[in-house]
Motif scaffolding. Structure first.
Motif, PDB file in Angstrom:
ATOM      1  N   TYR A 143      15.842 100.379   0.474  1.00  0.00           N
ATOM      2  CA  TYR A 143      17.157 100.588  -0.101  1.00  0.00           C
ATOM      3  C   TYR A 143      17.108  99.641  -1.402  1.00  0.00           C
ATOM      4  O   TYR A 143      16.750  98.352  -1.301  1.00  0.00           O
ATOM      5  N   HIS A 174      25.460  96.235   4.584  1.00  0.00           N
ATOM      6  CA  HIS A 174      24.504  97.211   4.316  1.00  0.00           C
ATOM      7  C   HIS A 174      23.249  96.748   3.932  1.00  0.00           C
ATOM      8  O   HIS A 174      23.157  95.657   3.207  1.00  0.00           O
ATOM      9  N   LEU A 191      23.503 100.053   8.230  1.00  0.00           N
ATOM     10  CA  LEU A 191      24.848 100.120   7.924  1.00  0.00           C
ATOM     11  C   LEU A 191      25.627  99.678   8.989  1.00  0.00           C
ATOM     12  O   LEU A 191      25.475 100.406  10.025  1.00  0.00           O
ATOM     13  N   LYS A 225      29.222 106.337   1.313  1.00  0.00           N
ATOM     14  CA  LYS A 225      28.123 106.980   1.382  1.00  0.00           C
ATOM     15  C   LYS A 225      28.290 108.020  -0.235  1.00  0.00           C
ATOM     16  O   LYS A 225      27.411 108.497  -0.843  1.00  0.00           O
ATOM     17  N   VAL A 228      23.849 103.107  -4.164  1.00  0.00           N
ATOM     18  CA  VAL A 228      22.773 102.573  -3.284  1.00  0.00           C
ATOM     19  C   VAL A 228      21.782 103.713  -3.273  1.00  0.00           C
ATOM     20  O   VAL A 228      22.425 104.781  -3.189  1.00  0.00           O
ATOM     21  N   TRP A 229      20.416 103.641  -3.384  1.00  0.00           N
ATOM     22  CA  TRP A 229      19.579 104.648  -3.222  1.00  0.00           C
ATOM     23  C   TRP A 229      18.589 104.293  -2.328  1.00  0.00           C
ATOM     24  O   TRP A 229      17.950 103.203  -1.998  1.00  0.00           O
ATOM     25  N   TRP A 231      12.747 110.510  -2.208  1.00  0.00           N
ATOM     26  CA  TRP A 231      14.093 109.705  -2.429  1.00  0.00           C
ATOM     27  C   TRP A 231      14.868 110.631  -1.422  1.00  0.00           C
ATOM     28  O   TRP A 231      15.234 112.049  -1.474  1.00  0.00           O
ATOM     29  N   ASN A 253      21.734 112.366   0.705  1.00  0.00           N
ATOM     30  CA  ASN A 253      22.779 112.177   1.851  1.00  0.00           C
ATOM     31  C   ASN A 253      23.414 113.528   1.939  1.00  0.00           C
ATOM     32  O   ASN A 253      23.558 114.561   0.956  1.00  0.00           O
ATOM     33  N   LEU A 257      19.666 100.236 -17.752  1.00  0.00           N
ATOM     34  CA  LEU A 257      19.169 100.278 -16.380  1.00  0.00           C
ATOM     35  C   LEU A 257      18.975 101.548 -15.861  1.00  0.00           C
ATOM     36  O   LEU A 257      19.681 102.377 -15.850  1.00  0.00           O
ATOM     37  N   PHE A 300      17.677 103.734 -12.133  1.00  0.00           N
ATOM     38  CA  PHE A 300      17.863 103.419 -10.764  1.00  0.00           C
ATOM     39  C   PHE A 300      17.172 104.757  -9.973  1.00  0.00           C
ATOM     40  O   PHE A 300      17.089 105.936 -10.501  1.00  0.00           O
ATOM     41  N   GLY A 301      16.785 104.192  -8.768  1.00  0.00           N
ATOM     42  CA  GLY A 301      16.204 105.457  -7.877  1.00  0.00           C
ATOM     43  C   GLY A 301      15.176 106.330  -8.430  1.00  0.00           C
ATOM     44  O   GLY A 301      14.174 105.935  -9.226  1.00  0.00           O
ATOM     45  N   ILE A 302      15.389 107.780  -8.383  1.00  0.00           N
ATOM     46  CA  ILE A 302      14.288 108.555  -9.159  1.00  0.00           C
ATOM     47  C   ILE A 302      14.035 108.384 -10.517  1.00  0.00           C
ATOM     48  O   ILE A 302      13.041 108.427 -11.087  1.00  0.00           O
ATOM     49  N   ASP A 339      11.706 105.809 -11.450  1.00  0.00           N
ATOM     50  CA  ASP A 339      10.348 106.672 -11.243  1.00  0.00           C
ATOM     51  C   ASP A 339       9.841 107.271 -12.458  1.00  0.00           C
ATOM     52  O   ASP A 339       8.819 107.343 -13.124  1.00  0.00           O
ATOM     53  N   ALA A 368      26.896 104.855 -16.144  1.00  0.00           N
ATOM     54  CA  ALA A 368      27.841 104.036 -15.948  1.00  0.00           C
ATOM     55  C   ALA A 368      27.574 103.121 -17.417  1.00  0.00           C
ATOM     56  O   ALA A 368      26.608 102.909 -17.890  1.00  0.00           O
ATOM     57  N   LEU A 428      29.778  98.830 -16.171  1.00  0.00           N
ATOM     58  CA  LEU A 428      29.917  99.155 -14.796  1.00  0.00           C
ATOM     59  C   LEU A 428      30.902 100.327 -14.400  1.00  0.00           C
ATOM     60  O   LEU A 428      31.105 100.667 -13.111  1.00  0.00           O
ATOM     61  N   ILE A 470      31.719 104.392 -14.549  1.00  0.00           N
ATOM     62  CA  ILE A 470      31.173 105.840 -14.729  1.00  0.00           C
ATOM     63  C   ILE A 470      31.880 106.657 -15.603  1.00  0.00           C
ATOM     64  O   ILE A 470      33.060 106.717 -15.701  1.00  0.00           O
ATOM     65  N   THR A 477      26.090  97.480 -21.332  1.00  0.00           N
ATOM     66  CA  THR A 477      24.887  97.842 -20.367  1.00  0.00           C
ATOM     67  C   THR A 477      25.075  99.276 -19.989  1.00  0.00           C
ATOM     68  O   THR A 477      26.211  99.611 -19.390  1.00  0.00           O
ATOM     69  N   ALA A 485      23.844 102.304 -17.411  1.00  0.00           N
ATOM     70  CA  ALA A 485      23.318 102.453 -16.195  1.00  0.00           C
ATOM     71  C   ALA A 485      22.966 103.978 -15.834  1.00  0.00           C
ATOM     72  O   ALA A 485      23.744 104.987 -16.033  1.00  0.00           O
ATOM     73  N   MET A 544      22.141 106.591 -13.079  1.00  0.00           N
ATOM     74  CA  MET A 544      21.993 106.843 -11.765  1.00  0.00           C
ATOM     75  C   MET A 544      22.054 108.102 -11.090  1.00  0.00           C
ATOM     76  O   MET A 544      22.944 108.740 -11.281  1.00  0.00           O
ATOM     77  N   PHE A 589      23.798 109.064  -5.237  1.00  0.00           N
ATOM     78  CA  PHE A 589      23.807 107.986  -4.378  1.00  0.00           C
ATOM     79  C   PHE A 589      23.285 108.566  -3.015  1.00  0.00           C
ATOM     80  O   PHE A 589      23.510 109.311  -2.538  1.00  0.00           O
ATOM     81  N   SER A 590      22.769 107.492  -2.346  1.00  0.00           N
ATOM     82  CA  SER A 590      22.148 107.986  -1.144  1.00  0.00           C
ATOM     83  C   SER A 590      21.965 106.811  -0.189  1.00  0.00           C
ATOM     84  O   SER A 590      20.969 106.382   0.720  1.00  0.00           O
ATOM     85  N   GLY A 591      23.009 105.833  -0.263  1.00  0.00           N
ATOM     86  CA  GLY A 591      23.202 104.865   0.789  1.00  0.00           C
ATOM     87  C   GLY A 591      23.398 105.197   2.007  1.00  0.00           C
ATOM     88  O   GLY A 591      23.700 106.046   2.616  1.00  0.00           O
ATOM     89  N   GLY A 592      23.709 103.974   2.889  1.00  0.00           N
ATOM     90  CA  GLY A 592      24.363 104.244   4.240  1.00  0.00           C
ATOM     91  C   GLY A 592      22.922 104.747   5.319  1.00  0.00           C
ATOM     92  O   GLY A 592      22.098 104.987   4.824  1.00  0.00           O
TER      93      GLY A 592
END
Lengths: 148, 77
Positions: free
Chosen positions: A58, A89, A101, A125, A130-131, A143, A146, B6, B8-10, B13, B50, B53, B55, B67, B69, B71, B74-77
């Motif tokens: 993460y 998290h 989580l 979510k 967060v990635w 990647w 969700n 900034l 993030f993620g893919i 890459d 964003a 900070l 979006i 700044t 970003a 993004m 998202f794929s948290g959790g």
């Protein structure tokens, strides 16, 4: 208010079962609580193109995520009758089978605790920057996406 | 006029870096065009932008010291 603001959400690596147990134990002094609800997100070993997911790594836009978690927390307290809540998290690598989580809500009665827990998980979510990178046994990765 | 980017993620890459500085770009639409020229794979990517900070929705003016970003979903959790 300020006490809530400094709450730390991100934990490096997996969230250990003992950390969850300690968190539950700490609530025994809060005797006005009648219900706890807990959500635990666990890293699943999905098989994608014949390769098994071994871990998720993460990363987050920390500054924005902290603000978002704070906002989610504040809204949850406004919308529901809550005694307390905790969100943790993971960042960095978490192996399949481990917890990434932990959402813990407490209230006088079960309805609020259960509903707000689900509300918070859904918002995390959808809105937390967060990635997750799903890493396979050969260290290749994709990647994560969700599910709605 | 300088801005911090900034990724993030893919997106990081694809761009091969997660933080860099750009100059003299007036708004987010121009930034998108600039990045998509440098990194054509971004053309088919879904990503949010964003600014400081927040979006953005639609085109957004960029000023010195902001700044920005990039993004992906998202794929948290």
């Amino acid at each position: 208010m300020s006490e809530k603001k400094i709450k730390k959400v991100f934990i490096e690596g997996a969230i250990s079962p003992s950390c969850i147990a300690d968190s539950i134990a700490k609530h025994s002094t809060k005797k006005d609580i009648g219900a706890h609800s807990i959500f635990l997100g666990q890293v699943r070993n999905d098989v994608i193109n014949d390769k098994e997911v071994k871990a998720i790594e993460y990363t987050a836009y920390n500054e924005m995520a902290e603000e978002k978690f704070h906002e989610i927390r504040e809204t949850a307290f406004e919308k529901y009758s809550l005694t307390c809540m905790h969100i943790y998290h993971s960042l960095g690598r978490v192996n399949s089978g481990e917890i990434s989580l932990f959402v813990f809500t407490s209230s006088k009665h079960r309805k609020d605790a259960m509903e707000v827990c689900s509300y918070i998980v859904n918002r995390i979510k959808e809105e937390a920057p967060v990635w997750g990178k799903e890493i396979f046994e050969d260290e290749s990765y994709i990647w994560k996406q969700n599910t709605p | 006029m300088k801005m911090k980017i900034l990724a993030f993620g893919i997106i990081a890459d694809i761009t091969g870096k997660s933080e860099w500085t750009i100059e003299n770009i007036q708004h987010t639409d121009e930034l998108k065009k600039h990045l998509e020229n440098l990194f054509p794979r971004l053309k088919n990517m879904k990503y949010a932008i964003a600014v400081n900070l927040l979006i953005t929705n639609g085109n957004f003016e960029l000023t010195d010291g902001t700044t920005v970003a990039l993004m992906p979903p998202f794929s948290g959790g």
